[in-house]
Design a protein around this motif. Structure first.
Motif, PDB file in Angstrom:
ATOM      1  N   VAL A 147       0.841  -1.356  -0.116  1.00  0.00           N
ATOM      2  CA  VAL A 147      -0.125  -0.061   0.041  1.00  0.00           C
ATOM      3  C   VAL A 147       0.559   0.907  -0.093  1.00  0.00           C
ATOM      4  O   VAL A 147       1.848   1.339   0.860  1.00  0.00           O
ATOM      5  N   SER A 148       0.861   2.386  -1.420  1.00  0.00           N
ATOM      6  CA  SER A 148       1.674   3.082  -0.940  1.00  0.00           C
ATOM      7  C   SER A 148       0.699   4.380  -1.342  1.00  0.00           C
ATOM      8  O   SER A 148      -0.213   4.561  -1.901  1.00  0.00           O
ATOM      9  N   CYS A 149       1.157   5.333  -0.325  1.00  0.00           N
ATOM     10  CA  CYS A 149       0.147   6.440   0.080  1.00  0.00           C
ATOM     11  C   CYS A 149       0.729   7.598  -0.392  1.00  0.00           C
ATOM     12  O   CYS A 149       1.349   8.421   0.668  1.00  0.00           O
ATOM     13  N   GLY A 150       1.285   7.748  -1.649  1.00  0.00           N
ATOM     14  CA  GLY A 150       2.137   8.696  -1.753  1.00  0.00           C
ATOM     15  C   GLY A 150       1.524  10.138  -2.205  1.00  0.00           C
ATOM     16  O   GLY A 150       1.509  11.448  -2.465  1.00  0.00           O
ATOM     17  N   GLY A 151      -0.230  10.299  -2.003  1.00  0.00           N
ATOM     18  CA  GLY A 151      -1.127  11.752  -2.569  1.00  0.00           C
ATOM     19  C   GLY A 151      -0.923  12.567  -1.072  1.00  0.00           C
ATOM     20  O   GLY A 151      -0.731  11.747   0.158  1.00  0.00           O
ATOM     21  N   PRO A 152      -1.202  13.675  -1.555  1.00  0.00           N
ATOM     22  CA  PRO A 152      -0.989  14.388  -0.185  1.00  0.00           C
ATOM     23  C   PRO A 152      -2.671  14.460   0.599  1.00  0.00           C
ATOM     24  O   PRO A 152      -3.711  14.261   0.432  1.00  0.00           O
ATOM     25  N   ASN A 153      -2.374  13.977   1.724  1.00  0.00           N
ATOM     26  CA  ASN A 153      -3.193  14.034   2.839  1.00  0.00           C
ATOM     27  C   ASN A 153      -4.684  12.282   2.247  1.00  0.00           C
ATOM     28  O   ASN A 153      -5.870  12.126   3.211  1.00  0.00           O
ATOM     29  N   SER A 154      -3.350  11.156   1.663  1.00  0.00           N
ATOM     30  CA  SER A 154      -3.853   9.859   1.331  1.00  0.00           C
ATOM     31  C   SER A 154      -3.821   9.363   2.655  1.00  0.00           C
ATOM     32  O   SER A 154      -2.624   9.141   4.014  1.00  0.00           O
ATOM     33  N   CYS A 155      -4.886   7.802   2.509  1.00  0.00           N
ATOM     34  CA  CYS A 155      -4.584   7.154   3.316  1.00  0.00           C
ATOM     35  C   CYS A 155      -5.150   7.083   4.547  1.00  0.00           C
ATOM     36  O   CYS A 155      -4.654   6.938   5.907  1.00  0.00           O
ATOM     37  N   GLY A 156      -6.172   8.184   4.918  1.00  0.00           N
ATOM     38  CA  GLY A 156      -6.488   9.188   6.156  1.00  0.00           C
ATOM     39  C   GLY A 156      -7.870   7.435   6.963  1.00  0.00           C
ATOM     40  O   GLY A 156      -7.412   7.827   8.155  1.00  0.00           O
ATOM     41  N   GLY A 157      -7.734   5.697   6.143  1.00  0.00           N
ATOM     42  CA  GLY A 157      -8.105   5.137   6.944  1.00  0.00           C
ATOM     43  C   GLY A 157      -7.526   3.978   7.479  1.00  0.00           C
ATOM     44  O   GLY A 157      -6.091   3.859   6.727  1.00  0.00           O
ATOM     45  N   VAL A 158      -7.884   3.626   8.462  1.00  0.00           N
ATOM     46  CA  VAL A 158      -6.451   2.013   8.938  1.00  0.00           C
ATOM     47  C   VAL A 158      -5.918   1.142   7.536  1.00  0.00           C
ATOM     48  O   VAL A 158      -6.711   0.792   7.029  1.00  0.00           O
ATOM     49  N   ILE A 159      -4.523   1.119   7.465  1.00  0.00           N
ATOM     50  CA  ILE A 159      -4.559  -0.128   7.007  1.00  0.00           C
ATOM     51  C   ILE A 159      -4.111  -0.892   7.768  1.00  0.00           C
ATOM     52  O   ILE A 159      -3.459  -1.301   8.987  1.00  0.00           O
ATOM     53  N   GLN A 160      -4.850  -2.837   7.268  1.00  0.00           N
ATOM     54  CA  GLN A 160      -5.551  -3.312   7.927  1.00  0.00           C
ATOM     55  C   GLN A 160      -4.533  -5.052   6.844  1.00  0.00           C
ATOM     56  O   GLN A 160      -4.830  -5.436   5.773  1.00  0.00           O
ATOM     57  N   CYS A 161      -3.022  -5.194   7.559  1.00  0.00           N
ATOM     58  CA  CYS A 161      -2.862  -6.159   6.655  1.00  0.00           C
ATOM     59  C   CYS A 161      -2.086  -7.247   8.040  1.00  0.00           C
ATOM     60  O   CYS A 161      -0.531  -7.657   7.855  1.00  0.00           O
ATOM     61  N   SER A 162      -2.763  -7.432   8.661  1.00  0.00           N
ATOM     62  CA  SER A 162      -1.903  -7.593  10.129  1.00  0.00           C
ATOM     63  C   SER A 162      -1.656  -9.226   9.501  1.00  0.00           C
ATOM     64  O   SER A 162      -1.088 -10.274   9.989  1.00  0.00           O
ATOM     65  N   SER A 163      -2.509 -10.368   9.034  1.00  0.00           N
ATOM     66  CA  SER A 163      -2.478 -11.618   8.250  1.00  0.00           C
ATOM     67  C   SER A 163      -2.230 -11.255   6.828  1.00  0.00           C
ATOM     68  O   SER A 163      -2.226 -12.497   6.773  1.00  0.00           O
ATOM     69  N   SER A 164      -1.343 -10.500   6.421  1.00  0.00           N
ATOM     70  CA  SER A 164      -0.378 -11.073   5.209  1.00  0.00           C
ATOM     71  C   SER A 164       0.733 -11.348   5.268  1.00  0.00           C
ATOM     72  O   SER A 164       1.356 -11.171   6.438  1.00  0.00           O
ATOM     73  N   CYS A 165       1.022 -12.545   4.404  1.00  0.00           N
ATOM     74  CA  CYS A 165       2.672 -12.774   4.675  1.00  0.00           C
ATOM     75  C   CYS A 165       3.388 -12.247   4.244  1.00  0.00           C
ATOM     76  O   CYS A 165       5.375 -12.302   4.737  1.00  0.00           O
ATOM     77  N   GLN A 179      -3.394   7.771   9.878  1.00  0.00           N
ATOM     78  CA  GLN A 179      -3.561   6.324  10.975  1.00  0.00           C
ATOM     79  C   GLN A 179      -2.388   4.600  11.725  1.00  0.00           C
ATOM     80  O   GLN A 179      -2.166   4.869  10.168  1.00  0.00           O
ATOM     81  N   THR A 180      -2.320   4.313  12.523  1.00  0.00           N
ATOM     82  CA  THR A 180      -1.285   3.386  12.472  1.00  0.00           C
ATOM     83  C   THR A 180      -2.067   2.501  12.026  1.00  0.00           C
ATOM     84  O   THR A 180      -2.820   1.637  12.234  1.00  0.00           O
ATOM     85  N   PRO A 181      -1.040   1.774  10.884  1.00  0.00           N
ATOM     86  CA  PRO A 181      -1.152   0.285  10.582  1.00  0.00           C
ATOM     87  C   PRO A 181      -1.784  -0.698  11.569  1.00  0.00           C
ATOM     88  O   PRO A 181      -0.632  -0.504  12.873  1.00  0.00           O
ATOM     89  N   LEU A 182      -2.418  -1.874  10.980  1.00  0.00           N
ATOM     90  CA  LEU A 182      -2.190  -2.652  12.250  1.00  0.00           C
ATOM     91  C   LEU A 182      -1.007  -3.662  10.855  1.00  0.00           C
ATOM     92  O   LEU A 182      -1.914  -4.234   9.622  1.00  0.00           O
ATOM     93  N   CYS A 183       0.062  -4.323  11.686  1.00  0.00           N
ATOM     94  CA  CYS A 183       1.033  -4.864  10.810  1.00  0.00           C
ATOM     95  C   CYS A 183       1.134  -6.212  11.203  1.00  0.00           C
ATOM     96  O   CYS A 183       0.381  -6.467  11.811  1.00  0.00           O
ATOM     97  N   PRO A 184       1.477  -7.083  10.439  1.00  0.00           N
ATOM     98  CA  PRO A 184       1.958  -8.800  10.518  1.00  0.00           C
ATOM     99  C   PRO A 184       2.531  -8.692  11.362  1.00  0.00           C
ATOM    100  O   PRO A 184       3.705  -7.866  12.357  1.00  0.00           O
ATOM    101  N   ALA A 185       2.841  -9.965  12.642  1.00  0.00           N
ATOM    102  CA  ALA A 185       3.275 -10.368  14.142  1.00  0.00           C
ATOM    103  C   ALA A 185       5.338 -11.011  13.410  1.00  0.00           C
ATOM    104  O   ALA A 185       4.914 -11.299  12.213  1.00  0.00           O
TER     105      ALA A 185
END
Length: 206
Positions: A147-165, A179-185
């Motif tokens: 997920v690339s947030c290159g635009g000004p004020n982009s990605c206002g919502g949370v990025i949920q990828c905690s289950s991603s490999c 918002q702080t993203p939800l990253c894998p463990a």
């Protein structure tokens, strides 16, 4: 003599028919990704006996007649491309089709306002290049996600990828990643500030 000519022509016809390539180029799997119901073997997505993912047949029993799913703007091989490049485009949540690799381009101002759901896609790449694009949440599945947030004020919502490999995010736009993203463990290694990273060995398990 006529009989000999006929036999020669028949042999030529058989040889020509055996040289025809009958497999659809849409089922190449150079990157190893295949729709649901197919596995990558020797560079081709081969049926494993289960029905193809939506769009994998033409409705007439021809499983090799690839049909791009209606949710996609276009298809690049087995990758569904969803283009949201005008102001306010893709206002409702973008939902990637199940079993497909998905590439979403939110280049328009305020595009993808409802967020992006690629929780059932085989892999996902989301580019939020427009001003205030991707205001809603971006949800990744078990596959690789970028997920690339290159635009000004982009990605206002949370990025949920905690289950991603394998999850990688970036926040290059001014005021992006609210918002702080939800990253894998383990998050202590797969999360750095406001981004997720797959750089450590334990963070890429695909």
């Amino acid at each position: 003599m006529i009989r000999a000519m006929l036999l020669s022509l028949a042999a030529m016809a058989i040889g020509w028919s055996c040289s025809i390539e009958t497999r659809s180029g849409a089922f190449r799997c150079d990157n190893g990704a295949c729709p649901t119901g197919r596995t990558c073997e020797a560079g081709w997505c081969v049926s494993n006996g289960t029905p193809d993912a939506p769009g994998g047949a033409d409705g007439n029993g021809n499983a090799d007649a690839f049909v791009c799913p209606p949710a996609c703007s276009s298809c690049n091989g087995n990758t569904c491309v969803i283009t949201c490049d005008t102001a306010g485009s893709c206002a409702s949540q973008v939902v990637c089709p199940a079993g497909f690799a998905c590439m979403v381009d939110c280049a328009g101002m305020n595009s993808c306002a409802g967020g992006v759901d690629c929780s059932t896609s085989s892999s996902c790449s989301v580019s939020c290049g427009g001003d205030m694009s991707c205001a809603g949440a971006t949800t990744c599945g078990a596959g690789a996600c970028n997920v690339s947030c290159g635009g000004p004020n982009s990605c206002g919502g949370v990025i949920q990828c905690s289950s991603s490999c394998k999850c990688d995010t970036s926040c290059g736009g001014a005021g992006s990643c609210k918002q702080t993203p939800l990253c894998p463990a383990p998050t202590s290694q797969c999360k750095s500030g406001k981004i997720c990273t797959s750089a450590p060995n334990v963070c890429h398990t695909c």
